[in-house]
Design a protein around this motif. Structure first.
Motif, short mmCIF file in Angstrom:
data_model
loop_
_atom_site.label_atom_id
_atom_site.label_comp_id
_atom_site.label_asym_id
_atom_site.label_seq_id
_atom_site.Cartn_x
_atom_site.Cartn_y
_atom_site.Cartn_z
N TRP A 13 0.82 -1.20 0.00
CA TRP A 13 0.00 0.00 0.00
C TRP A 13 0.85 1.24 0.00
N THR A 190 -14.30 1.91 -9.46
CA THR A 190 -13.05 1.28 -9.00
C THR A 190 -12.05 2.33 -8.55
N GLN A 193 -13.14 3.85 -5.20
CA GLN A 193 -12.84 2.97 -4.07
C GLN A 193 -11.36 3.02 -3.71
N GLN A 194 -10.51 3.04 -4.72
CA GLN A 194 -9.08 3.10 -4.46
C GLN A 194 -8.68 4.43 -3.81
N PHE A 197 -9.52 4.33 -0.20
CA PHE A 197 -8.53 3.54 0.52
C PHE A 197 -7.25 4.36 0.75
N LEU A 231 -14.65 0.04 3.73
CA LEU A 231 -13.94 -0.78 2.75
C LEU A 231 -13.58 -2.14 3.34
N GLU A 238 -12.03 -10.04 -2.01
CA GLU A 238 -11.45 -8.93 -2.74
C GLU A 238 -10.21 -8.40 -2.03
N ARG A 239 -9.19 -8.09 -2.80
CA ARG A 239 -7.94 -7.60 -2.24
C ARG A 239 -8.15 -6.31 -1.45
N LEU A 240 -8.98 -5.42 -1.99
CA LEU A 240 -9.20 -4.14 -1.31
C LEU A 240 -9.75 -4.35 0.09
N THR A 241 -10.58 -5.38 0.27
CA THR A 241 -11.17 -5.65 1.58
C THR A 241 -10.10 -6.04 2.59
N GLU A 243 -6.83 -5.72 2.41
CA GLU A 243 -5.84 -4.67 2.63
C GLU A 243 -6.40 -3.60 3.57
N SER A 244 -7.69 -3.31 3.43
CA SER A 244 -8.34 -2.34 4.32
C SER A 244 -8.40 -2.87 5.74
#
Length: 267
Positions: A13, A190, A193-194, A197, A231, A238-241, A243-244
């Motif tokens: 990140w 997308t 959302q990024q 984050f 998030l 999902e990767r974003l989840t 990582e959050s």
């Protein structure tokens, strides 16, 4: 440094290292070239990427879309390269990463996918703040490092705030792209959302840099929590989840809530 913080840095990140939304810029590009550049950056062969991008940018037959994609790749490479240098060379690389984007956006025929370039500007500032934070952890007695980091992250926070508000409004309106090169509704969501984050990460970075200013640290940690929590509650695959969730665990640790931090890491 905590285990969670170490993992977060390994999964990427860091703003300049692994920007998921770069896929939006390269979705219509030569994907093999994009992958090749990323592999070279991972191997720290920044000079090869920089020279190839500059060679291609000098071609008279370059289309505006190709130019846009190369500008983003070159800016990302300058920023990543800056992490492995020092002194005036490092400062010059950060400046190049920003100046390249600013100059591109002032072109009369600049890409309509302007949000990607404005996001890159914010990411460069966040990357710069992360670098000052890393150096201050090695030299905690040097208060100038934290001052520089705070200055950079304040710029990033402001830029992310403007982008989040603008894109969020477009997402809620569910507006359709009015031109072929505009972001599609899916790409726009997308990117939004990024940005949310990265906004949370910027606030966490701000809190760490303000570690000796309790009120500022508490305010930044609360803001980071508020951005990352929604998030972290996303789809588990999902990767974003995840990582959050890792970032939120780090926020909880800094707020002294070790039980919550442990529970988030175990999710």
């Amino acid at each position: 440094m905590s285990l969670t913080a170490t993992i977060l840095r390994q999964v990427g990140w860091f703003a300049v290292a692994t920007l998921v939304v770069v896929s939006l810029a390269s979705s219509r590009a030569d994907e093999s070239t994009v992958r090749f550049y990323e592999q070279l950056r991972q191997r720290q062969l920044f000079g090869l990427v920089e020279s190839d991008c500059l060679r291609r940018l000098a071609a008279p037959s370059l289309s505006e879309r190709q130019r846009s994609e190369l500008v983003l790749e070159l800016s990302r490479t300058y920023a990543a390269h800056a992490w492995y240098t020092a002194g005036t060379e490092q400062d010059d690389l950060w400046q190049r990463a920003t100046r390249l984007i600013v100059e591109h956006l002032t072109r009369a025929t600049a890409t309509p996918r302007r949000e990607l370039f404005e996001t890159q500007l914010a990411l460069v500032e966040l990357g710069r703040a992360e670098m000052w934070l890393a150096q201050s952890e090695l030299r905690p007695e040097d208060r100038e490092l934290r001052r520089r980091g705070l200055k950079a992250v304040e710029v990033a926070v402001e830029q992310f705030g403007i982008l989040e508000k603008s894109l969020g409004q477009q997402v809620r309106q569910n507006s359709v792209a009015s031109a072929p090169d505009k972001l599609s509704p899916f790409e726009r969501r997308t990117l939004w959302q990024q940005i949310r984050f990265r906004f949370g990460i910027a606030r966490l970075t701000q809190a760490k840099l303000a570690a000796d200013i309790p009120a500022d640290r508490a305010t930044a940690l609360l803001a980071a929590d508020e951005w990352l929590l929604p998030l972290a509650q996303g789809p588990s695959n999902e990767r974003l989840t995840w990582e959050s969730q890792l970032a939120l665990a780090e926020v909880a640790r800094w707020r002294g809530d070790l039980d919550r931090s442990g529970a988030l890491q175990a999710t």
